[in-house]
Design an enzyme around this catalytic site. Structure first.
Site, PDB file in Angstrom:
ATOM      1  N   GLY A 484       0.823  -1.202   0.000  1.00 56.19           N
ATOM      2  CA  GLY A 484       0.000   0.000   0.000  1.00 56.19           C
ATOM      3  C   GLY A 484       0.851   1.243   0.000  1.00 56.19           C
ATOM      4  N   GLY A 485       0.219   2.367   0.412  1.00 52.34           N
ATOM      5  CA  GLY A 485       0.925   3.641   0.416  1.00 52.34           C
ATOM      6  C   GLY A 485       2.072   3.674   1.403  1.00 52.34           C
ATOM      7  N   VAL A 489       4.344  -5.459   3.198  1.00 46.86           N
ATOM      8  CA  VAL A 489       4.288  -6.274   4.409  1.00 46.86           C
ATOM      9  C   VAL A 489       4.591  -7.722   4.031  1.00 46.86           C
ATOM     10  CG1 VAL A 489       2.909  -7.000   6.384  1.00 46.86           C
ATOM     11  CG2 VAL A 489       2.558  -4.731   5.400  1.00 46.86           C
ATOM     12  N   LYS A 502       7.157  -5.006   8.212  1.00 45.76           N
ATOM     13  CA  LYS A 502       6.745  -3.869   7.390  1.00 45.76           C
ATOM     14  C   LYS A 502       7.989  -3.201   6.815  1.00 45.76           C
ATOM     15  CE  LYS A 502       2.212  -2.639   9.145  1.00 45.76           C
ATOM     16  NZ  LYS A 502       1.319  -1.522   9.505  1.00 45.76           N
ATOM     17  N   ASP A 598      -5.237   7.614  12.296  1.00 40.90           N
ATOM     18  CA  ASP A 598      -5.596   6.956  11.025  1.00 40.90           C
ATOM     19  C   ASP A 598      -6.400   5.690  11.318  1.00 40.90           C
ATOM     20  OD1 ASP A 598      -5.716   6.640   8.300  1.00 40.90           O
ATOM     21  OD2 ASP A 598      -3.729   5.731   8.115  1.00 40.90           O
TER      22      ASP A 598
END
Length: 748
Positions: A484-485, A489, A502, A598
């Site tokens: 993703g952004g 992972v 990560k 978030d």
């Protein structure tokens, strides 16, 4: 006139020794090499135990090897040591009964045949300097005796004479090979007066040893005495006799009238370690110069032994209390003879403590030959190889003979050697190039480690620091489970634990202290509904984080992936309640208030029993140092607080807003998309304004007649969380309380 002791006077380095000797013998050009190997030997010694398990190995700077010890059960009889903690660093003293020293202070009037008065000062314990079980020696501080003109300058004298008692049956005797009697003065005749036990005559006898320093009548051209020289001009010395062991003795003086007492008021006597004292002409002038310079005393050497036994004969079984318990050790008679007991030694090619199990360890002769090649010869054409109980020195490839004897000779012709030399040269160039690249890589790794706050994180208690080699097997495309952004992972195993690694996009992570503080904050957050940060890797440009792995992925995957999993209302309620519990912990129950920033289904992970754990503290990195205003807006706009977007002010009510969106997504089963007027949030808000039921918006899987009231309650709570007036939103604690009531109502 001789001052003699009355009967009352008798009632009273860490480096291995072979390295110390070599250091004294070496030339200045080889000192650095010796010290380098000595440091390596010291590091190896630190890894070896020198005493019994559970017993202190040191008192201050002094190692305490067994049979010595400071606690009950840590020493053999007679070897007890007292560690005095009133000093900094602590000091070690012999605690054996009968081992002590004191000063007898005697006022003597010239021309009289007996002292005017005498004072025997209190006994003091012997202070240890160091102990060598290898040599069977202990170094201690001994007092300096002095003979000084009385304060009235009348020619009378005050003698302060040392008496030392080692105990007739104790484990200690004065070493006759490692000590000297030394006298310092214009005219002085120091003596050792001793009462010794005779094993042959079964009685005691008095022994006297003396030397003479005399500068009287010396021509001025002789310049009196010479610095560093102890040859009876200002300084004299005498070797101790080997006739009988010295146990109880004192240092005394023969007095002659000294016409130089006005400028040379004092003389001195001391038993001191051989070659320790270096005479200096200023020692002849002034009052009590040496006692003042050495207030703790001067070093002298004691031999020690095991007195209550003897070496077993060949083929005999050792006695029960036999001291030589280490393998690779042997027994030898003590320096005072068989009557004085025995000592334990390590076998040749072994070093260590023979008085403890496995104390004698193999010596690495190949390392030691760098200090003294003559001690362990191996020719330049040989290859030194250590082995148990010795070493070998085979000739180098292409040669034959014996390297120890220095008989290696070539077995290949010149042409073959030229070819091999050329190949070796090419190989050497390649190897050097590789080493240069490897060194640059290591330098780069160190720079990354420091840039990413490694020095700060080394002090953190709850975080592991992994090397990049540890994570390399995990970072394979076959282990990729998310992208993703933030980055990628990966799933894998570390220390038999399944983990998620990560790997952020380069440049997305904060540097140095900011990143270190973020990691420390996360490592201290311990809650059953918050993902556990195991550790991180700092040896790369952008540091990688290692988390516990949760098998069911994220809530977003469960709700919206192609392999959608059907969740009952009970499971959804459990997920939202426990997620709220984790956020409450972050907001109000940690030392440092943590705002997630978030909150969304993709950051709520589920284990194999669908228990949720909040992950990815994205915005908390920016406020780790009490920053409340962020420099830029970071997060998913579909879940983001509009007030935060407009003002840049991030608060715990921002997490409340995002959590309200998560509730709507859970009860509707639909994605929360950010678009003008058509988002999931707007649909529920419009329904709330019209005070209509939101039945059409609920997920058909859970919108059953009996649960509509529960769903309406959840929708109402979510709408309150979405209030644009921040002050009108409930806190996460209030949200959790209401969710618990709703969940209990559903269970009922």
């Amino acid at each position: 006139m001789t001052i003699t002791p009355s009967s009352q006077s008798h009632n009273s380095h860490r480096l291995p020794i072979f390295l110390v000797l070599l250091l004294h013998l070496a030339s200045s050009s080889s000192r650095s090499l010796i010290l380098e190997a000595a440091a390596a030997a010291e590091e190896e010694d630190e890894q070896r135990s020198i005493t019994l398990p559970g017993c202190p190995e040191r008192c201050g700077d002094t190692p305490i090897p067994f049979p010595f010890g400071t606690k009950p059960g840590c020493f053999r009889e007679g070897f007890q040591v007292t560690c005095n903690d009133s000093f900094t660093p602590h000091r070690a003293f012999l605690a054996y009964t009968g081992v002590n020293q004191h000063i007898a202070e005697i006022y003597y009037k010239v021309g009289w045949h007996y002292p005017v008065w005498r004072i025997d000062h209190d006994n003091t314990a012997l202070e240890l300097i160091d102990i060598s079980v290898t040599k069977g020696e202990a170094r201690a501080y001994g007092l300096v005796s002095s003979l000084c003109n009385a304060a009235n300058l009348s020619g009378d004298y005050v003698a302060k004479c040392q008496n030392l008692a080692l105990g007739e049956r104790g484990p200690f005797i004065l070493s006759v090979t490692r000590n000297l009697l030394v006298g310092v003065g214009w005219r002085v005749e120091p003596k050792i007066m001793s009462y010794l036990w005779s094993a042959y005559r079964n009685s005691t006898y008095e022994f006297s040893l003396a030397c003479l320093s005399d500068l009287m009548g010396m021509p001025k051209l002789l310049q009196l005495a010479t610095n560093g020289s102890c040859s009876s001009r200002g300084c004299c010395q005498a070797a101790l006799p080997e006739a009988a062991p010295l146990t109880d003795f004192g240092t005394w003086f023969s007095i002659d009238e000294n016409p130089m007492w006005q400028t040379n008021p004092c003389s001195y006597a001391m038993v001191v370690e051989s070659e320790w004292y270096s005479f200096s002409t200023p020692d002849l002038y002034g009052v009590e110069v040496l006692p003042r310079r050495y207030p703790r005393g001067v070093p002298f050497v004691l031999d020690f032994s095991i007195r209550n036994g003897a070496c077993p004969g060949k083929g005999q079984k050792p006695p029960r209390d036999y001291a030589c318990v280490s393998g690779n050790s042997y027994c030898a008679n003590a320096s005072g003879g068989a009557a004085h007991g025995y000592v334990c030694r390590c076998l040749e090619h072994y070093d260590g403590n023979p008085y403890i199990a496995n104390g004698c360890q193999d010596i690495d002769e190949c390392r030691l030959r760098k200090l003294n090649p003559e001690l362990y010869p191996c020719s330049t054409d040989g290859i030194c190889k250590n082995r148990l109980g010795g070493y070998d020195c085979p000739c180098k490839p292409g040669m034959k003979g014996d390297g120890i004897k220095g008989t290696c000779t070539d077995k290949f012709p010149l042409a073959a050697r030229v070819i091999v030399g050329g190949i070796c040269g090419i190989f050497s160039i390649a190897a050097i190039s590789f080493l240069i690249l490897l060194r640059k890589e290591k330098q780069k790794t160190r720079e990354f480690y420091q840039k990413n706050g490694g020095l700060t994180l080394e002090k953190a208690k709850f975080i592991k620091l992994f090397k990049k080699e540890d994570l390399k097997p995990i970072l394979k495309s076959s282990n990729l489970i998310g992208k993703g952004g933030f980055g990628e992972v990966y799933k894998g195993f570390l220390d038999n634990e399944e983990v998620a690694v990560k790997k952020p996009i380069s440049g997305t992570m904060l540097e140095n202290e900011q990143f270190a503080n973020e990691v420390i904050i996360q490592s201290r957050v311990i809650h059953k509904n918050i993902i556990r940060l195991i550790g991180c890797c700092l040896e790369v440009d952008t540091p990688m984080l290692v988390y516990e792995f949760l098998s069911n992925g994220s809530l977003y995957d469960i709700l919206h992936s192609k392999k959608k999993v059907s969740l009952t209302l009970g499971v959804r309620l459990s997920i939202v309640v426990e997620s709220a519990d984790g956020l409450v912990y972050m907001h109000s129950k940690t030392n440092t208030k943590i705002i997630h920033g978030d909150v969304k289904p993709a950051n709520i992970l589920l284990d194999d029993k669908f228990a949720p754990k909040i992950s990815d503290f994205g915005i908390s990195r920016l406020i780790a140092r009490d920053k409340k205003h962020t420099g830029s807006i970071i997060g998913d706009m579909s879940y983001m607080d509009p007030v935060y977007v407009q003002t840049g002010l991030l608060t715990d009510k921002s997490d409340v807003y995002s959590f309200g969106v998560v509730i709507l997504e859970l009860i509707s089963g639909k994605k929360a998309t950010h678009s003008d007027g058509s988002s999931l949030v707007n649909n529920f808000l419009e329904t709330g304004k019209k005070k209509n039921k939101a039945t059409e918006l609920f997920d058909k899987e859970i919108a059953v007649a009996g649960d509509l009231d529960i769903l309406d309650s959840l929708a109402g709570l979510a709408v309150e969380c979405l209030n644009l007036d921040v002050d009108q939103r409930p806190s996460m604690t209030e949200v959790l309380e209401r969710l618990l009531i709703i969940n209990q109502s559903h269970k009922s």
